[in-house]
Design a protein around this motif. Structure first.
Motif, mmCIF file in Angstrom:
data_model
loop_
_atom_site.group_PDB
_atom_site.id
_atom_site.type_symbol
_atom_site.label_atom_id
_atom_site.label_comp_id
_atom_site.label_asym_id
_atom_site.label_seq_id
_atom_site.Cartn_x
_atom_site.Cartn_y
_atom_site.Cartn_z
ATOM 1 N N ARG A 1 0.982 -1.105 -0.063
ATOM 2 C CA ARG A 1 -0.094 -0.115 0.007
ATOM 3 C C ARG A 1 0.614 1.166 -0.072
ATOM 4 O O ARG A 1 1.861 1.313 0.894
ATOM 5 C CB ARG A 1 -0.829 0.046 1.341
ATOM 6 C CG ARG A 1 -2.011 -0.860 1.195
ATOM 7 C CD ARG A 1 -3.025 -0.639 2.267
ATOM 8 N NE ARG A 1 -2.266 -0.907 3.737
ATOM 9 C CZ ARG A 1 -1.764 -0.098 4.801
ATOM 10 N NH1 ARG A 1 -2.220 1.369 4.460
ATOM 11 N NH2 ARG A 1 -1.511 -0.372 5.801
ATOM 12 N N PRO A 2 0.723 2.109 -0.874
ATOM 13 C CA PRO A 2 1.576 3.357 -0.933
ATOM 14 C C PRO A 2 1.421 4.227 0.152
ATOM 15 O O PRO A 2 2.379 5.008 0.361
ATOM 16 C CB PRO A 2 1.056 4.200 -2.348
ATOM 17 C CG PRO A 2 0.702 2.969 -3.186
ATOM 18 C CD PRO A 2 -0.198 1.820 -2.202
ATOM 19 N N GLU B 1 3.028 3.662 -8.301
ATOM 20 C CA GLU B 1 3.117 3.245 -9.735
ATOM 21 C C GLU B 1 4.388 3.356 -10.265
ATOM 22 O O GLU B 1 4.986 2.527 -11.230
ATOM 23 C CB GLU B 1 2.138 4.248 -10.455
ATOM 24 C CG GLU B 1 1.740 3.733 -11.965
ATOM 25 C CD GLU B 1 1.282 2.410 -12.077
ATOM 26 O OE1 GLU B 1 1.602 1.594 -13.043
ATOM 27 O OE2 GLU B 1 0.737 1.905 -11.217
ATOM 28 N N ALA B 2 5.058 4.532 -9.777
ATOM 29 C CA ALA B 2 6.568 4.629 -10.219
ATOM 30 C C ALA B 2 7.567 3.431 -9.927
ATOM 31 O O ALA B 2 8.343 3.054 -10.771
ATOM 32 C CB ALA B 2 7.147 5.930 -9.463
ATOM 33 N N VAL C 1 10.369 -1.594 -12.223
ATOM 34 C CA VAL C 1 10.668 -2.863 -12.058
ATOM 35 C C VAL C 1 10.189 -3.595 -13.141
ATOM 36 O O VAL C 1 10.094 -5.011 -13.199
ATOM 37 C CB VAL C 1 10.252 -3.490 -10.683
ATOM 38 C CG1 VAL C 1 11.260 -2.776 -9.605
ATOM 39 C CG2 VAL C 1 8.730 -3.658 -10.498
ATOM 40 N N GLY C 2 9.331 -3.108 -13.978
ATOM 41 C CA GLY C 2 8.885 -3.776 -15.006
ATOM 42 C C GLY C 2 7.658 -3.024 -15.853
ATOM 43 O O GLY C 2 7.757 -2.136 -16.632
ATOM 44 N N LYS C 3 6.266 -3.435 -15.474
ATOM 45 C CA LYS C 3 5.309 -2.955 -15.906
ATOM 46 C C LYS C 3 4.349 -2.366 -14.968
ATOM 47 O O LYS C 3 4.823 -1.998 -13.757
ATOM 48 C CB LYS C 3 4.557 -3.835 -16.664
ATOM 49 C CG LYS C 3 5.246 -4.400 -18.018
ATOM 50 C CD LYS C 3 4.306 -5.834 -18.551
ATOM 51 C CE LYS C 3 5.360 -6.444 -19.665
ATOM 52 N NZ LYS C 3 4.528 -7.482 -20.250
ATOM 53 N N SER C 4 3.102 -2.001 -15.073
ATOM 54 C CA SER C 4 2.252 -1.474 -14.010
ATOM 55 C C SER C 4 1.909 -2.446 -13.176
ATOM 56 O O SER C 4 2.260 -3.577 -13.185
ATOM 57 C CB SER C 4 0.928 -0.863 -14.964
ATOM 58 O OG SER C 4 0.128 -1.888 -15.501
#
Length: 337
Positions: free
Chosen positions: A42-43, A64-65, A70-73
């Protein structure tokens, strides 16, 4: 050539009560971990502030950043998020070994962890740590979420397990409500991809050399079901994820647990009692087969060392209160169907 005193790290992706994560961090630092990676699912998790005074701890906010880095969304499935974070930690760590586990899993060491890792031959990629799962003893006081004894997997035939432990054995895997595979220390700098229980080879034709630790030297204590309510929450979360086509296919015993809970959602605590609070007859069987570990677990000294100015409440009621505040939607899911 075997190396003296190799360093090691541990990584977990967490969305848990802060007190549990603080205990997880403090305990593994007290065992000698050189690095602890905590990925906050959790951000808005407050852990970054709570752990910021510990230089050995890397706290990563999974916004999201982070996922784009590390790859994708952000992956929908939490298992995929765990694996992606473990692979990120494996690439970033400066230690020589990495253990990937959950925040309710605590390494217990009969000897120095570094000594055990130092005895592993250089051609061995991984060291598997066997698991023992916490069970509650009927009538025993429960002051914290860490009370109880531990149960090791029964590794004989399922038919024999049913005969010894009764029909509820079919709702377990080798007698455990969680996993019986244990978790794995993975040596750094190898062409390996971190996963949940065992690493995967980077190439299809690659062999992975594994060794298994003796339970009296290293054992993973799995507090699967911190409280009855927490166990029901985790099972409800899995059921909800499957209904939303948002979860990995469950193992057979997890599916049977889920079906039992769906059939009687108001009887979840009774299901917990059946599966995780053995009677005297079952305890006698476990003891006779060296599957019972009575040794208590208490992280209070480690917490005092690494969080000396913080009052950390590990009472079951406090953990359940956190659940009601943060996870009410999941807790009420089955009752609202």
């Amino acid at each position: 050539m075997v190396k003296d005193n190799p360093t090691w790290a541990v990584v977990a992706t967490v969305d848990e009560p802060p007190a549990l994560v603080q205990a997880f961090v403090a305990w593994h630092l007290s065992l000698g971990a050189a690095q602890v990676f905590v990925y906050c699912d959790r951000p808005d998790d407050p852990l970054q502030d709570m752990l910021g005074h510990l230089p050995q701890v890397t706290t990563v906010i999974c916004d999201e950043a982070h996922w784009l880095r590390v790859g994708k969304s952000r992956p929908r499935r939490h298992q995929v998020r765990q694996v992606r974070n473990a692979r990120d930690a494996y690439a970033r760590m400066q230690a020589e070994w990495l253990l990937h586990c959950d925040a309710d899993e605590f390494l217990r060491a009969g000897v120095s962890v570094s000594d055990v890792l130092g005895d592993v031959t250089q051609d061995t990629d991984c060291l598997v740590v066997p698991v023992a799962e916490r069970m509650h003893l009927k009538g025993a006081p429960v002051a914290t979420i860490f009370e109880g004894a531990f149960r090791r997997p029964f590794r004989d035939r399922a038919a024999k397990g049913r005969k010894l432990f009764g029909p509820d054995y079919d709702l377990t895997y080798k007698g455990l409500t969680g996993h019986a595979q244990g978790k794995t220390f993975v040596r750094g700098g190898r062409p390996l991809q971190m996963s949940i229980h065992r690493p995967r080879p980077a190439h299809n034709d690659q062999d992975i050399s594994m060794q298994r630790a003796a339970a009296d030297t290293l054992e993973l204590l799995h507090f699967e079901g911190l409280t009855p309510t927490y166990w029901i929450y985790k099972l409800s979360r899995m059921i909800h994820a499957l209904a939303e086509r948002d979860g990995m296919p469950p193992s057979d015993h997890r599916r049977k647990q889920a079906d039992a809970l769906i059939a009687e959602p108001k009887a979840g605590s009774l299901l917990y009692q059946r599966l995780k609070c053995p009677d005297d007859a079952v305890l006698d069987v476990l003891k006779s087969r060296d599957l019972y570990v009575a040794q208590a677990f208490n992280p209070s000294d480690a917490l005092s060392r690494y969080f000396p100015d913080t009052a950390i409440d590990l009472a079951p009621q406090s953990i359940d209160a956190w659940l009601r505040r943060k996870k009410a939607r999941v807790l009420s899911y089955l009752h609202g169907k």
